[in-house]
Scaffold this active site. Structure first.
Site, PDB file in Angstrom:
ATOM      1  N   ASP A   5       0.834  -1.197   0.000  1.00 59.59           N
ATOM      2  CA  ASP A   5       0.000   0.000   0.000  1.00 59.59           C
ATOM      3  C   ASP A   5       0.874   1.254   0.000  1.00 59.59           C
ATOM      4  OD1 ASP A   5      -2.400   1.376  -0.026  1.00 59.59           O
ATOM      5  OD2 ASP A   5      -3.255   0.253   1.660  1.00 59.59           O
ATOM      6  N   ASP A  63     -10.462   1.419  -3.445  1.00 59.89           N
ATOM      7  CA  ASP A  63     -10.886   0.987  -2.114  1.00 59.89           C
ATOM      8  C   ASP A  63     -12.392   0.786  -2.043  1.00 59.89           C
ATOM      9  OD1 ASP A  63      -8.412   0.845  -0.943  1.00 59.89           O
ATOM     10  OD2 ASP A  63      -8.488   2.836  -0.046  1.00 59.89           O
TER      11      ASP A  63
END
Length: 731
Positions: A460, A524
């Site tokens: 990430d 997301d």
């Protein structure tokens, strides 16, 4: 000097050297082998203009009176004074055509002491790859402000399509007419950015999915950048892109060089699907590309495993017993990769602390991650782990010990009064340009991989970097290269580990990062309605086997929308499929339906991850019809195509009407039938809003590819935010 003519897959690139520069005469449809003398293309010289022809060159220059954006902006620094040699007059010195579809053109200017080597590759599938390398041949430093890579488009390109977006709504299309002036898309995020245009396309009037001429580019860079269309007063238009350099980021010492990011460019006379096919062909020809099981026999062949990610199941609440229960439930459903998300390392109970301390938290995991990894792998699943190596919390051991490792605009550490950038999600950027910081991050992540049976990293990167600095100087350029090197060296040290690029969802999706990762997380947002657009436009460039696509909970974590399982599943189907959901609570008929979905994905993933993309042109924006068709004519009795017919919202028309199924071979005969949801599935009654279905929905239909493509079939009436999966079998 003879012209350079590269040809491949219906595309030609023709470059003339008659002007002394590398002038792009044509980039577009294949011209064939026989070419006329290019003197017939000599353009007139108008009144009140420069007294010479102005070429549309690979490197447009003010010295040739190009009045648009010049390719090279920079100047020489002599005795500490900048500003000299600000305008080059580059001329071709050599052309090397060694290798099919490849060429290197060198242009130089002895007066300003610079040269530019341009490498061009027209790949077998029609994708053109360009890159410039500037060398300082002088005796004093040369500062590079910009070096752009551009191509001209034909006069009938009158519309622009690019993409924009935000967190949880990445890659949304926007169109505008091409007009005189410059349309610039700047990315100043320190990463690619949620609003970055993955595809920058010019085309003929109202070009669509499967019609019209399209010229499209993509800049393969994960840092600051610009993409643009530049139309000058005589009507010519250039499209291209460049790295967006900060103040004095690139100063070349004598003999030093700077290479641009690669610009990838594709031409299609079959609309956007033709552009997409060129990109997919390039991706799938790479030696390191992770290929589907359908291509077994190649070194990288591996079916894309069904994934379960724990984030929306447990968030930061890591408990071994709970996670083993989740692994049991996942294995029962047919999951093949189990990924432990954020919360496993020291001090990490929420997002305020711990980033940078890449040690397993002994208070949560007294025996390390081994008990969970053993539980996962003993159930036949791979184990994956979330990391965020480029970031640091101030509340971390590493930040307390090494405040000078935090990137920012100041030349001194923040503990000594240096100013830090504003926090973003309570985090800062670790300065990978600092060799000690880079080595620390490499050593910690490498140790995790060496000490544990980890097959996969969800990597990430959760913030924009708008004041990226090293030692008081702008450093996005060097930080991006240092991050690339971190990926490269970890992959070299641990070749069996696959890495996903996640960047608060889809904030770093580009071909630069995809040279180093086996997957990107598109967003997301697992809301299936939002994902329809996100995945369609991510898939315009990136093939589905590289795009993470998960079924989320019934009610979306990010939008609070509620969707039936069938809509969520069909949306996730056309990607690298997985789940991000506490599947322990999925029981009864819904669990059987989910198990069937997993089985359908496994049955068809070889086709999904090797076939040609197909998107029907539908005027009613309430509907979408998209899917994948076999790359080669399907053998009898095999699946030739899969389509999703999607209703996004209510339509003004009472019925969807007939729609053609694109991408089928016109002379083959096919059977068409819906396969999900089917009668008896939990969501079947919610999907349709019709008293009587079209006949083929219950009995199937048999017809030629020509008939199915031109006449089509009447589509069923669906409730909004529902979909049906359609299978096409070759007979």
């Amino acid at each position: 000097m003879d012209p350079l003519h590269l040809r491949s897959a219906g595309t030609s690139l023709l470059i003339s050297f008659d002007s002394g520069e590398a002038e792009v005469i044509h980039w577009g449809a294949d011209l064939g082998a026989a070419l006329p003398g290019l003197a017939i293309l000599t353009t007139p010289v108008g009144n009140s203009s420069v007294d010479a022809r102005v070429p549309a060159a690979l490197l447009p220059q003010a010295s040739s009176s190009w009045r648009g954006r010049p390719a090279l902006r920079g100047n020489r620094i002599t005795d500490g004074a900048p500003g000299l040699d600000f305008s080059s007059r580059l001329r071709v010195t050599s052309v090397d055509t060694a290798g099919a579809g490849r060429a290197t053109i060198v242009q130089a200017d002895a007066d300003t002491g610079v040269s530019v080597a341009t490498s061009l590759t027209l790949h077998p599938g029609g994708l053109l790859e360009l890159r410039h390398t500037l060398t300082n041949n002088g005796t004093t430093p040369f500062q590079v402000d910009e070096l752009a890579t551009v191509l001209p488009v034909a006069p009938d390109a009158v519309e622009l399509l690019d993409l924009t977006g935000r967190w949880c709504r990445e890659r949304q299309p926007q169109r505008r007419p091409i007009q005189q002036g410059t349309w610039v898309r700047s990315g100043r995020h320190g990463r690619t950015g949620h609003d970055s245009s993955l595809l920058f396309a010019a085309g003929t009037q109202s070009f669509g999915n499967r019609h019209g001429k399209v010229w499209a580019t993509h800049l393969a860079w994960s840092g600051n950048h610009e993409q643009f269309a530049d139309t000058i007063g005589d009507g010519r238009t250039m499209i291209g892109g460049s790295e967006l350099l900060g103040s004095a980021e690139v100063i070349l010492a004598p003999g030093g060089s700077y290479s641009t990011p690669a610009l990838f460019a594709a031409y299609s006379d079959r609309g956007l699907d033709g552009i997409t096919e060129a990109f997919y062909s390039w991706f799938r020809s790479r030696p390191h590309h992770i290929l589907p099981a359908a291509t077994a026999g190649t070194a990288a062949a591996k079916p894309r495993p069904v994934v379960l990610n724990t984030w929306e199941a447990v968030y930061f609440n890591h408990d071994l017993g709970t996670l083993i229960e989740l692994a049991d439930s996942a294995a029962d459903l047919g999951v093949e990769r189990f990924v432990l998300d954020d919360g496993w390392f020291r001090g990490r109970r929420d997002d305020h602390a711990g980033l940078g301390d890449w040690y397993v938290d002994e208070t949560l995991w007294p025996d390390g991650l081994t008990p969970l990894i053993d539980a996962v792998t003993s159930r036949g699943m791979e184990f994956g782990l979330w990391v965020e190596p480029e970031m640091v919390n101030l509340d971390s051991d590493v930040a307390r010990a090494h405040p000078d490792w935090i990137s920012g605009p100041s030349a001194v550490a923040h503990k000594d009064g240096g100013r830090l950038p504003l926090e973003w999600r309570n985090q800062h950027v670790i300065d990978l340009v600092n060799p000690e910081a880079w080595q620390y991050v490499f050593d910690r992540i490498s140790a995790l991989l060496g000490e544990n049976n980890i097959s996969y990293l969800k990597w990430d990167q959760n913030r924009d970097i708008v004041e990226q600095g090293h030692a008081g100087r702008a450093s996005v350029h060097e930080q991006t290269l240092a991050a690339y090197r971190l990926f490269d060296e970890l992959r070299k040290a641990h070749p069996g580990v696959e890495i996903e690029s996640c960047s608060s969802g889809g904030g770093r999706v580009d071909l630069g990062i995809l040279e180093r990762t086996g997957r990107v997380w598109a967003s997301d947002c697992n809301d299936a309605l939002e994902r329809q657009a996100i995945q369609r436009w991510t898939g315009a460039v990136v093939p589905p086997e590289l795009v993470g696509s998960h079924i989320g909970p019934t009610t979306s974590h990010t939008t609070a929308r509620t969707h039936d399982l069938s809509f969520r599943a069909i949306t996730a189907f056309f990607g690298h499929f997985g789940m991000e959901w506490d599947v322990r609570g999925v029981q009864g008929a819904e669990r059987e339906e989910l198990r069937r979905v997993v089985g359908l994905y496994k049955e068809h993933r070889g086709l999904i991850h090797s076939g040609r993309p197909v998107h029907a042109d539908i005027t009613d924006e309430a509907y979408q019809l998209h899917g994948v068709a076999a790359a080669e004519p399907a053998a009898d009795g095999t699946t030739a195509a899969l389509f999703a017919f999607v209703c996004a919202r209510t339509s003004g028309a009472e019925q969807p009407g007939r729609m053609g199924l694109p991408g089928l071979h016109p002379d083959r005969t096919y059977r068409v039938e819906p396969i999900f949801p089917a009668p008896g599935d939990a969501d079947y009654g919610h999907t349709f809003t019709q008293v009587q279905p079209p006949a083929w929905l219950t009995d199937g239909a048999t017809a030629s590819g020509q008939f199915l493509g031109e006449v089509g079939l009447p589509m069923p009436m669906l409730n909004p935010e529902h979909a049906v999966l359609i299978k096409v079998t070759a007979l």
